[in-house]
Design an enzyme around this catalytic site. Structure first.
Site, mmCIF file in Angstrom:
data_model
loop_
_atom_site.group_PDB
_atom_site.id
_atom_site.type_symbol
_atom_site.label_atom_id
_atom_site.label_comp_id
_atom_site.label_asym_id
_atom_site.label_seq_id
_atom_site.Cartn_x
_atom_site.Cartn_y
_atom_site.Cartn_z
ATOM 1 N N HIS A 149 5.199 4.626 12.628
ATOM 2 C CA HIS A 149 5.220 4.540 11.160
ATOM 3 C C HIS A 149 6.242 5.567 10.679
ATOM 4 C CE1 HIS A 149 2.937 4.123 7.220
ATOM 5 N NE2 HIS A 149 3.510 5.300 7.019
ATOM 6 N N ARG A 183 0.845 -1.215 0.000
ATOM 7 C CA ARG A 183 0.000 0.000 0.000
ATOM 8 C C ARG A 183 0.876 1.260 0.000
ATOM 9 N NH1 ARG A 183 -0.501 4.690 2.585
ATOM 10 N NH2 ARG A 183 -0.105 3.645 4.573
ATOM 11 N N ASP A 184 1.540 1.541 1.117
ATOM 12 C CA ASP A 184 2.317 2.789 1.202
ATOM 13 C C ASP A 184 3.463 2.747 0.198
ATOM 14 O OD1 ASP A 184 3.034 5.261 2.124
ATOM 15 O OD2 ASP A 184 3.382 4.672 4.197
ATOM 16 N N HIS A 204 8.996 7.098 8.080
ATOM 17 C CA HIS A 204 9.624 7.187 6.759
ATOM 18 C C HIS A 204 11.092 7.542 6.992
ATOM 19 C CE1 HIS A 204 6.101 6.877 4.008
ATOM 20 N NE2 HIS A 204 5.467 7.082 5.149
ATOM 21 N N ASN A 216 9.283 4.155 3.378
ATOM 22 C CA ASN A 216 9.172 3.789 4.791
ATOM 23 C C ASN A 216 10.454 3.122 5.242
ATOM 24 O OD1 ASN A 216 6.308 3.347 3.495
ATOM 25 N ND2 ASN A 216 5.965 3.746 5.657
ATOM 26 N N CYS A 269 4.720 9.204 -0.052
ATOM 27 C CA CYS A 269 3.316 9.606 -0.053
ATOM 28 C C CYS A 269 3.132 10.580 -1.203
ATOM 29 C CB CYS A 269 2.919 10.259 1.267
ATOM 30 S SG CYS A 269 1.209 10.835 1.221
HETATM 31 P P1 HMG Z 1 -13.082 14.559 -2.815
HETATM 32 O O1 HMG Z 1 -12.773 14.970 -4.201
HETATM 33 O O2 HMG Z 1 -13.281 15.637 -1.780
HETATM 34 O O3 HMG Z 1 -14.303 13.539 -2.802
HETATM 35 O O4 HMG Z 1 -11.921 13.638 -2.330
HETATM 36 P P2 HMG Z 1 -15.851 13.768 -2.635
HETATM 37 O O5 HMG Z 1 -16.293 13.185 -1.336
HETATM 38 O O6 HMG Z 1 -16.190 15.216 -2.910
HETATM 39 O O7 HMG Z 1 -16.448 12.881 -3.827
HETATM 40 C C1 HMG Z 1 -16.143 13.213 -5.191
HETATM 41 C C2 HMG Z 1 -16.361 11.994 -6.072
HETATM 42 O O8 HMG Z 1 -15.416 10.983 -5.744
HETATM 43 C C3 HMG Z 1 -17.720 11.340 -5.915
HETATM 44 O O9 HMG Z 1 -18.087 10.843 -7.198
HETATM 45 C C4 HMG Z 1 -17.469 10.173 -4.998
HETATM 46 O O10 HMG Z 1 -18.362 9.079 -5.169
HETATM 47 C C5 HMG Z 1 -16.069 9.759 -5.441
HETATM 48 P P3 HMG Z 1 -19.244 11.528 -8.043
HETATM 49 O O11 HMG Z 1 -20.465 11.479 -7.155
HETATM 50 O O12 HMG Z 1 -18.754 12.938 -8.259
HETATM 51 O O13 HMG Z 1 -19.296 10.691 -9.280
HETATM 52 N N1 HMG Z 1 -15.386 9.095 -4.330
HETATM 53 C C6 HMG Z 1 -14.854 7.855 -4.381
HETATM 54 N N2 HMG Z 1 -14.741 6.951 -5.356
HETATM 55 C C7 HMG Z 1 -14.140 5.786 -5.050
HETATM 56 N N3 HMG Z 1 -13.671 5.493 -3.831
HETATM 57 C C8 HMG Z 1 -13.755 6.373 -2.832
HETATM 58 C C9 HMG Z 1 -14.354 7.628 -3.108
HETATM 59 N N4 HMG Z 1 -14.587 8.719 -2.338
HETATM 60 C C10 HMG Z 1 -15.223 9.602 -3.098
HETATM 61 N N5 HMG Z 1 -13.290 6.082 -1.617
HETATM 62 C C11 HMG Z 1 -11.152 11.804 -0.926
HETATM 63 C C12 HMG Z 1 -11.903 13.131 -0.988
HETATM 64 C C13 HMG Z 1 -10.976 11.471 0.526
HETATM 65 C C14 HMG Z 1 -11.993 10.755 -1.632
HETATM 66 C C15 HMG Z 1 -9.806 11.987 -1.670
HETATM 67 O O14 HMG Z 1 -9.163 13.082 -1.095
HETATM 68 C C16 HMG Z 1 -8.904 10.782 -1.558
HETATM 69 O O15 HMG Z 1 -9.205 9.746 -2.115
HETATM 70 N N6 HMG Z 1 -7.766 10.923 -0.859
HETATM 71 C C17 HMG Z 1 -6.853 9.816 -0.635
HETATM 72 C C18 HMG Z 1 -5.425 10.285 -0.672
HETATM 73 C C19 HMG Z 1 -4.504 9.120 -0.354
HETATM 74 O O16 HMG Z 1 -4.834 7.962 -0.538
HETATM 75 N N7 HMG Z 1 -3.279 9.448 0.121
HETATM 76 C C20 HMG Z 1 -2.289 8.455 0.467
HETATM 77 C C21 HMG Z 1 -2.617 7.679 1.710
HETATM 78 S S1 HMG Z 1 -2.248 8.565 3.222
HETATM 79 C C22 HMG Z 1 -0.582 8.172 3.542
HETATM 80 O O17 HMG Z 1 0.087 7.625 2.713
HETATM 81 C C23 HMG Z 1 -0.018 8.502 4.900
HETATM 82 C C24 HMG Z 1 0.185 7.250 5.769
HETATM 83 O O18 HMG Z 1 1.059 6.325 5.146
HETATM 84 C C25 HMG Z 1 0.783 7.647 7.141
HETATM 85 C C26 HMG Z 1 2.007 8.560 7.043
HETATM 86 O O19 HMG Z 1 2.998 8.176 6.412
HETATM 87 O O20 HMG Z 1 1.925 9.648 7.600
HETATM 88 C C27 HMG Z 1 -1.141 6.538 6.038
HETATM 89 MG MG MG Z 2 3.256 6.469 5.169
#
Ligand code: HMG
Ligand code: MG
Length: 331
Positions: free
Chosen positions: A240, A43-44, A242, A282, A273
């Site tokens: 966690h 995933r990450d 990095h 990581n 990320c």
């Molecule tokens: P948004 O654009 O604000 O979404 O994004 P929305 O709620 O306004 O919805 C817009 C459209 O997206 C809608 O479709 C929803 O159905 C669709 P429409 O009605 O317009 O046709 N939608 C989805 N479709 C599929 N799956 C979904 C989904 N949600 C909405 N789940 C949102 C908001 C949260 C969805 C977006 O910002 C997002 O997906 N962000 C994820 C970013 C991400 O994955 N980042 C990496 C992971 S975090 C990380 O790596 C850190 C970590 O490792 C810890 C660390 O290291 O610190 C964990």
């Molecule tokens: Mg991370």
């Protein structure tokens, strides 16, 4: 000072390279007997690779991680596919993992879900563990979730409630626990505030993310003390790290000394990320396992099988593994 007798000098020995398959065991006091590794490579790791791997390669990667003894493997995320295209094939991946749970009893394959739409997708795929992911800072919450910190907690609340009702444990991730590329150092009180809010929603575990890898061991100890002062002991926390500044192993040791027993890592040091540009991979799982086994701490991991897996995956990605242990063991 005596002058060396040139006649007595030994000829310079040819340098030899010793390849060691396993570290010598030399325990330190005050550390746990075992550590649970939360593997985040699929995933990450893969979410930030330039190359999007075919789904069959991802499935083989996860199967090989399980065969190497890892029992918690974060397999994918059900986020918006346009936000993280590298993981957009989660629906195709899960059917290919169907046999693993039977083959490896106790295997957990958690996924990230940001909202109810993500939870619906995870439930439809039979997922048994999920994680929500908040930020300690407003800047990263906006960039990663398109919301303020408060709005993202509101978005998670029904996810945690519905998952818990379905008997599915929810991990809470907290990003930017030490430094933030837009806001600089992040105060302990701010991190503890958002972390406690995530736990109050019903998360069973809180993973403290050093998303951009700037933290150092004293900061880790201070953050654990900050949580302890709010009644959150290390048994509810994971770390966690990095490895951007090479601090991840030192920070891990500080966390273990503080009582933490769950450590996140990614095979071969994959990762980063996509929404925090200064984040690199990581902590590499192999580097972690080398240290833990050296300390006499059980992980259940077969280090050589794991390093061989990461070397194989590096070939699939077309670049060498950044993990020191992988390079030493397989180079
Ligand atoms: P948004 O654009 O604000 O979404 O994004 P929305 O709620 O306004 O919805 C817009 C459209 O997206 C809608 O479709 C929803 O159905 C669709 P429409 O009605 O317009 O046709 N939608 C989805 N479709 C599929 N799956 C979904 C989904 N949600 C909405 N789940 C949102 C908001 C949260 C969805 C977006 O910002 C997002 O997906 N962000 C994820 C970013 C991400 O994955 N980042 C990496 C992971 S975090 C990380 O790596 C850190 C970590 O490792 C810890 C660390 O290291 O610190 C964990
Ligand atoms: Mg991370």
């Amino acid at each position: 000072m005596t002058t060396p007798d040139p006649a007595a000098a030994e000829p310079a020995a040819e340098p030899t390279v010793t390849r060691l398959g396993l570290p010598d065991r030399a325990p330190l006091g005050g550390l746990p007997a075992s550590v649970r590794i939360h593997e985040v490579g699929p995933r990450d790791g893969l979410q930030n690779e330039q190359t999007t791997l075919p789904v069959a390669v991802k499935a083989e990667f996860i199967a090989r991680l399980a065969a190497a003894g890892l029992r918690t493997i974060e397999a994918a995320s059900f986020v918006h596919p346009k936000w993280v295209p590298q993981l957009a094939d989660a629906e195709q991946l899960f059917p290919q993992l169907a046999g693993l749970a039977e083959e490896y009893p106790g295997l957990r394959l958690p996924v990230l879900v940001p909202n109810e739409r993500g939870l619906d997708r995870a439930l439809a795929n039979g997922v048994g563990d999920v994680a929500v992911f908040a930020s300690a800072t407003e800047s990263f919450a906006r960039r990663n979730l398109n919301r303020s910190v408060a709005e993202s907690l509101e978005m998670f609340a029904p996810v945690v409630r519905r998952a818990t009702e379905a008997g599915i444990p929810v991990r809470g991730y907290l990003s930017m626990c030490f430094g933030d590329p837009w806001e600089g150092p992040v105060p302990v009180a701010q991190v503890v505030e958002v972390g406690c809010a995530l736990l109050d929603l019903g998360s069973t575990e809180l993973s403290l993310g050093d998303t951009i890898g700037t933290g150092t061991p004293g900061q880790v100890a201070a953050l654990l003390a900050g949580f302890a002062a709010r009644g959150v002991g290390p048994e509810r926390l994971a770390v966690h790290f990095h490895d951007t500044y090479g601090q991840a192993l030192a920070n891990t040791l500080a966390a273990l000394q503080g009582g933490v027993r769950t450590v996140d890592a990614s095979a071969g040091g994959l990762g980063g990320c996509p929404y925090a540009k200064s984040a690199t991979g990581n902590l590499a799982t192999e580097d972690l396992v080398w240290m833990l086994h050296g300390l006499g701490i059980e992980t259940g991991v077969d280090l050589e099988a794991l390093a061989a897996t990461s070397a194989w995956l590096a070939g699939e990605l077309g670049r060498p593994s950044p993990s020191r242990a992988v390079r030493a063991l397989t180079g």
